[in-house]
Design a protein around this motif. Structure first.
Motif, PDB file in Angstrom:
ATOM      1  N   PRO A  96      36.416  34.108  45.723  1.00 13.70           N
ATOM      2  CA  PRO A  96      37.426  35.470  46.230  1.00 13.70           C
ATOM      3  C   PRO A  96      38.720  34.955  46.451  1.00 13.70           C
ATOM      4  O   PRO A  96      39.712  35.644  46.130  1.00 13.70           O
ATOM      5  N   ALA A 142      40.367  32.112  45.461  1.00 11.95           N
ATOM      6  CA  ALA A 142      41.099  31.792  44.151  1.00 11.95           C
ATOM      7  C   ALA A 142      41.499  32.635  42.927  1.00 11.95           C
ATOM      8  O   ALA A 142      42.223  32.693  42.265  1.00 11.95           O
ATOM      9  N   LEU A 143      40.313  33.451  42.694  1.00 13.09           N
ATOM     10  CA  LEU A 143      40.257  34.387  41.684  1.00 13.09           C
ATOM     11  C   LEU A 143      41.464  35.352  41.903  1.00 13.09           C
ATOM     12  O   LEU A 143      41.743  35.929  42.977  1.00 13.09           O
ATOM     13  N   PRO A 144      42.364  35.824  40.793  1.00 19.40           N
ATOM     14  CA  PRO A 144      43.432  36.661  40.743  1.00 19.40           C
ATOM     15  C   PRO A 144      42.643  38.079  41.234  1.00 19.40           C
ATOM     16  O   PRO A 144      41.888  38.315  40.639  1.00 19.40           O
ATOM     17  N   THR A 145      43.409  38.804  41.995  1.00 20.72           N
ATOM     18  CA  THR A 145      43.050  39.830  42.531  1.00 20.72           C
ATOM     19  C   THR A 145      42.594  40.926  41.575  1.00 20.72           C
ATOM     20  O   THR A 145      41.665  41.589  41.373  1.00 20.72           O
ATOM     21  N   ILE A 146      43.420  40.955  40.395  1.00 23.56           N
ATOM     22  CA  ILE A 146      43.377  42.029  39.314  1.00 23.56           C
ATOM     23  C   ILE A 146      41.878  41.599  38.792  1.00 23.56           C
ATOM     24  O   ILE A 146      41.166  42.397  38.341  1.00 23.56           O
ATOM     25  N   VAL A 147      41.628  40.452  38.438  1.00 25.92           N
ATOM     26  CA  VAL A 147      40.347  39.856  37.825  1.00 25.92           C
ATOM     27  C   VAL A 147      39.247  40.104  38.985  1.00 25.92           C
ATOM     28  O   VAL A 147      38.202  40.694  38.503  1.00 25.92           O
ATOM     29  N   TYR A 203      45.739  44.923  47.494  1.00 26.60           N
ATOM     30  CA  TYR A 203      46.311  45.945  46.217  1.00 26.60           C
ATOM     31  C   TYR A 203      45.581  45.684  44.803  1.00 26.60           C
ATOM     32  O   TYR A 203      44.781  46.451  44.368  1.00 26.60           O
TER      33      TYR A 203
END
Lengths: 278, 273
Positions: free
Chosen positions: A114, A116-121, A216
């Motif tokens: 969580p 490292a993952l881009p937030t949109i991803v 966001y």
């Protein structure tokens, strides 16, 4: 450098306890210039723009029904998620440190995903299990639980990663001594282990709350951003920016900034206290 | 020691283990694996389609340029600030060290707004002046780099400071007494001792920078083929019902960040234990 330092001892009284040399002083100057241009001046601009139109304008922007609903939803959900993390975080850390079983290394990686993952991803990831095509039939898209789950996902690592190193350093002998003196496992946990974990849990909880409040990206696809229902504060600010209402965007942003600042102060106090004790 | 815990492991330990595995499975493992299977529903077509779209390629290139620039800036700045914070005393040090962490808890949207208020071309504090000398920040690459650098700012510092504190200054003092100048001491002694902390910080920063979404969305203007980054492509494709494209782009981004984590977890035991 030493020769210069030794060459001008008189300069030391210039400031209370500065040990800067000319070169490091120049370095500090350049670093501060960049830090100001990138962080301090822009954040100051938010605060100044927020109060520019006077207190009434600020208050009107913040108490606007839709904005107030967004702030309430964000803060309450962040508190709820932080409470879950306060329970789950130490348990996960405990299992990672004290338990041994095949596949534990995989759990270690899962904890960091969580972060490292881009937030949109992250949003898309949650959508695949909890969206309309859910293989288990749970569809929370455009509903309040979506906000909760998204916060839960992005804040997962904070308490775990704070508690883990403390738990690793914890002296097992003390626990065994407590046990040999007849303390039950629960008593040992409550009286011996928990007190030493508390600062780490508190620091992780503060970070987790701050992250939840400011989230966001993971909500964009998941929560539908429905006014008064699933719209969070960040989304509210963004729609003000897009409608070119800078003053009200800045006003709501200032509220979030104050929350971030409070968290930073709390963290600083916790760290100082731990450092003094340790 | 491990043996004694094994012997005493009661039902509670197994219950906790089960709870943790189930929690992480439903929250992280299963959803992440679904993105992978959704991407490859129709084989590798979705990925190759992606690279056939010039706008997506432009977006990926922009993301890479912005992320690498931000990481370079943050690494130089981060190592410098870490040295200053650990090795020197100066007024305002405590405030600075607390403020450094601020970007981690500021909402990305607030970051974007803050940068627009200062560097915006029309009404920004500094924007109009910069534009007169030909530098456009907002709705352009410099703004994207700044937004990315802002959100990833503390990551290198948070890794380097504890290691630097632990290493101490004895070796540097020894080198100094043997006649090494400041630069030699930095390159031969300080840098090697914090090497892994820097690598770790850089990897984390890179993952964070490649994935920045909210702040970039505000400052970039999101112009197709010009200032749209990879994360913005994911959103745009999903909202335009191109689920395959969205999943494929998300998969690419997730691959990079998971690769970053694996690298980090391979490095970590060596440097910290």
């Amino acid at each position: 450098m030493t020769s210069i330092e030794l060459g001008r001892p008189a300069k030391i009284r210039r400031s209370a306890r500065s040990t800067l040399t000319p070169v490091s002083g120049l370095g500090l100057g350049i670093a501060m210039l960049w830090f100001s241009l990138l962080v301090l001046i822009p954040l100051t601009a938010v605060m100044v723009t927020a109060v520019d139109g006077g207190w009434d304008t600020f208050w009107a922007a913040v108490t606007n029904a839709q904005t107030a609903a967004a702030i309430r939803l964000t803060v309450f959900t962040a508190v709820g998620v932080t409470l879950v993390n306060i329970v789950m975080g130490p348990i996960i850390a405990w299992v990672l440190v004290r338990d041994r079983f095949p596949g534990k290394a995989v759990l270690e990686i899962l904890i960091d995903i969580p972060f490292a993952l881009p937030t949109i991803v992250a949003g898309l990831v949650l959508l695949s299990l909890y969206g309309s095509d859910s293989p288990i039939g749970i569809d929370i898209v455009n509903q309040r639980p979506a906000v909760f789950v998204a916060f839960l996902f992005v804040t997962l690592p904070f308490i775990v990663r704070m508690v883990q190193p403390v738990l690793e350093e914890l002296d097992r002998d003390v626990e065994e001594a407590a046990a040999s003196l007849g303390a039950s496992r629960f008593t040992t946990f409550r009286r011996v282990i928990l007190p030493s974990l508390t600062p780490a849990i508190a620091a992780g909880a503060a970070l987790s709350f701050a992250r939840g409040v400011s989230e966001y990206g993971s909500l964009v696809l998941l929560s539908g951003n429905l006014p008064n229902k699933t719209e969070v504060t960040s989304v509210r600010i963004l729609s003000s920016i897009e409608n070119d209402q800078r003053a009200s965007a800045a006003a709501v942003a200032a509220v979030l900034l104050v929350i971030s600042l409070v968290v930073i102060v709390v963290l600083d106090i916790i760290q100082r206290r731990v450092a003094r004790r340790g | 020691m491990a043996r004694s815990t094994f012997g005493r492991k009661g039902p509670v330990a197994y219950l906790l283990r089960l709870l943790v595995i189930a929690y992480l499975f439903f929250l992280v493992a299963w959803p992440v694996s679904l993105v992978v299977t959704n991407t490859f529903d129709e084989g590798f077509v979705s990925i190759s389609d992606l690279f056939a779209d010039p706008d997506v390629v432009t977006a990926l290139r922009l993301t890479l340029i912005a992320a690498v620039s931000a990481v370079v800036i943050n690494t130089v700045f981060g190592v410098g600030i870490s040295l200053l914070l650990v090795r020197y005393e100066f007024p305002g040090k405590r405030a600075l060290s607390a403020l450094i962490d601020l970007p981690l808890s500021v909402s990305p949207i607030v970051v974007g707004l803050a940068l627009v208020l200062v560097y915006g071309g029309r009404e920004g504090w500094l924007g109009p002046t910069l534009e007169r000398v030909g530098i456009q920040v907002i709705f352009s690459t410099p703004g994207i780099v700044m937004a990315t650098a802002f959100v990833a700012l503390p990551l290198v510092i948070r890794e380097v400071v504890p290691v630097l504190t632990e290493v101490g200054i004895e070796q540097e003092q020894a080198a100094e007494s043997l006649g090494a100048n400041a630069w030699q001491r930095f390159v031969r002694i300080t840098l090697p001792s914090v090497k892994w902390a820097i690598v770790y910080g850089v990897v984390l920063s890179l993952a964070r920078s490649l994935g920045e979404f909210g702040a970039v969305k505000v400052v970039s203007g999101n112009v197709l083929g010009e200032t749209r980054t990879a994360t913005l492509v994911v959103e745009e494709k999903y909202l335009n019902f191109d689920q395959q494209g969205a999943y494929a782009t998300a998969f690419l981004l997730a691959m990079v960040s998971v690769a970053c984590i694996v690298v980090v977890s391979l490095i970590r035991p060596k440097s910290h234990d």
